[in-house]
Design a protein around this motif. Structure first.
Motif, PDB file in Angstrom:
ATOM      1  N   GLU A 276       0.834  -1.208   0.000  1.00  0.00           N
ATOM      2  CA  GLU A 276       0.000   0.000   0.000  1.00  0.00           C
ATOM      3  C   GLU A 276       0.866   1.253   0.000  1.00  0.00           C
TER       4      GLU A 276
ATOM      5  N   THR B 275       1.518   6.565  -0.577  1.00  0.00           N
ATOM      6  CA  THR B 275       1.042   7.222   0.637  1.00  0.00           C
ATOM      7  C   THR B 275       2.215   7.828   1.402  1.00  0.00           C
ATOM      8  N   SER B 276       1.976   8.964   2.038  1.00  0.00           N
ATOM      9  CA  SER B 276       3.000   9.584   2.877  1.00  0.00           C
ATOM     10  C   SER B 276       3.389   8.618   3.996  1.00  0.00           C
TER      11      SER B 276
ATOM     12  N   LYS C 217       1.148   7.459   7.196  1.00  0.00           N
ATOM     13  CA  LYS C 217       0.790   6.042   7.292  1.00  0.00           C
ATOM     14  C   LYS C 217       1.302   5.439   8.596  1.00  0.00           C
TER      15      LYS C 217
ATOM     16  N   GLN D 226      -9.375   6.646   7.809  1.00  0.00           N
ATOM     17  CA  GLN D 226      -8.442   6.309   6.728  1.00  0.00           C
ATOM     18  C   GLN D 226      -8.388   4.790   6.589  1.00  0.00           C
TER      19      GLN D 226
ATOM     20  N   ASP E 130      -7.397   1.386   5.686  1.00  0.00           N
ATOM     21  CA  ASP E 130      -6.314   0.650   5.050  1.00  0.00           C
ATOM     22  C   ASP E 130      -6.173  -0.669   5.798  1.00  0.00           C
TER      23      ASP E 130
ATOM     24  N   LYS F 102      -6.504  -0.859   0.891  1.00  0.00           N
ATOM     25  CA  LYS F 102      -6.868   0.284   0.053  1.00  0.00           C
ATOM     26  C   LYS F 102      -7.058  -0.109  -1.404  1.00  0.00           C
TER      27      LYS F 102
END
Length: 271
Positions: A31, A37-38, A42, A131, A133, A183
């Motif tokens: 992911e 993703t930052s 994360k 968020q 995930d 995600k």
């Protein structure tokens, strides 16, 4: 290979934890890398969710002992629905029918958690994640873990589920739960075909949309057939239309604090 098989069969709880951790870690890295993703965001989000492992895992492991005791008692006394079905001793009844019935029970459990107010106050801890995930998989209040295991003991007692079908069921459930929270989404055509039988990430993303009626759709755990049978199925929502979380708990600050999240069921019980 044989030694690995023997270890898996003789150490079911440890094996489940290792399988769980391996799949989550792999998908988490994919992911982060593939979706860009930052890493900072994360890590922060994952840390909050990972803390739930420390509260829920001891409860799960301890109560697994009683699940296995009930399964052993049922086998010794030929007790449960699976023992009165035709061809009760066949592998088809023990494993295939046993798996199907356990999956239905999990669907029923999930519906109960949404429809019974005190139980929903616990379950919304999972839904409050803003968020979604793969780390959301472990975001479960320890009181819900206790309740979930109590229901599992009830299902095992009523069905007479054997150790073997429980191991099969928990293994497939582990994989299904983790992948449904990732995600990643399936292409529309693939999702349309696979979701005829199984819960996909696309379907579960709908379930995590912050508003009704979507929160009450796609309750299935491994199989989607129960949602189709009981009219709780919704095929898909475009990514652009999905907002994760629950509309009563959309405060980012509160949802980023482990202690604040733990308090949610007690702060909402009278609402």
């Amino acid at each position: 290979m044989e030694s690995l098989k023997n270890y898996f069969l003789s150490n079911p709880s440890t094996s489940q934890v290792l399988l769980y951790a391996g799949i989550i870690l792999s998908l988490w890295l994919i992911e982060a890398i593939v979706l860009g993703t930052s890493w900072k965001d994360k890590w922060k989000h994952t840390l909050t969710n990972t803390l739930f492992i420390g509260t829920a895992l001891p409860v799960q492991l301890f109560m697994t002992i009683f699940v296995l005791i009930i399964a052993s008692w049922g086998a010794a006394h030929s007790w449960g629905l699976l023992f009165v079905l035709p061809y009760a001793k066949s592998y088809f009844t023990k494993y295939f029918i046993g798996f199907i019935l356990l999956d239905f029970c999990e669907y029923l459990y999930h519906v109960i958690m949404h429809k019974v107010k005190p139980f929903w106050n616990l379950h919304l801890v999972h839904h409050s994640d803003l968020q979604l995930d793969v780390s959301t998989t472990v975001r479960e209040h320890p009181a819900e873990t206790f309740l979930r295991m109590c229901f599992l003991m009830l299902w095992v007692f009523l069905l007479g589920a054997s150790f073997g079908v429980l191991l099969l069921r928990q293994t497939l459930q582990t994989v299904a739960n983790i992948t449904s929270h990732t995600k990643f989404r399936l292409p529309a055509k693939a999702n349309q075909i696979i979701s005829l039988i199984f819960i996909t990430p696309n379907l579960h993303h709908v379930h995590h949309h912050y508003q009704l009626p979507y929160t009450d759709r796609n309750y299935g755990d491994v199989l989607s057939i129960w949602d189709r049978l009981f009219n709780t199925f919704h095929q898909d929502l475009p990514v652009s239309e999905i907002t994760y979380g629950i509309d009563t708990h959309m405060d980012p600050k509160a949802n980023a604090s482990f202690l604040s999240i733990l308090k949610i069921p007690f702060l909402t019980r009278n609402k």
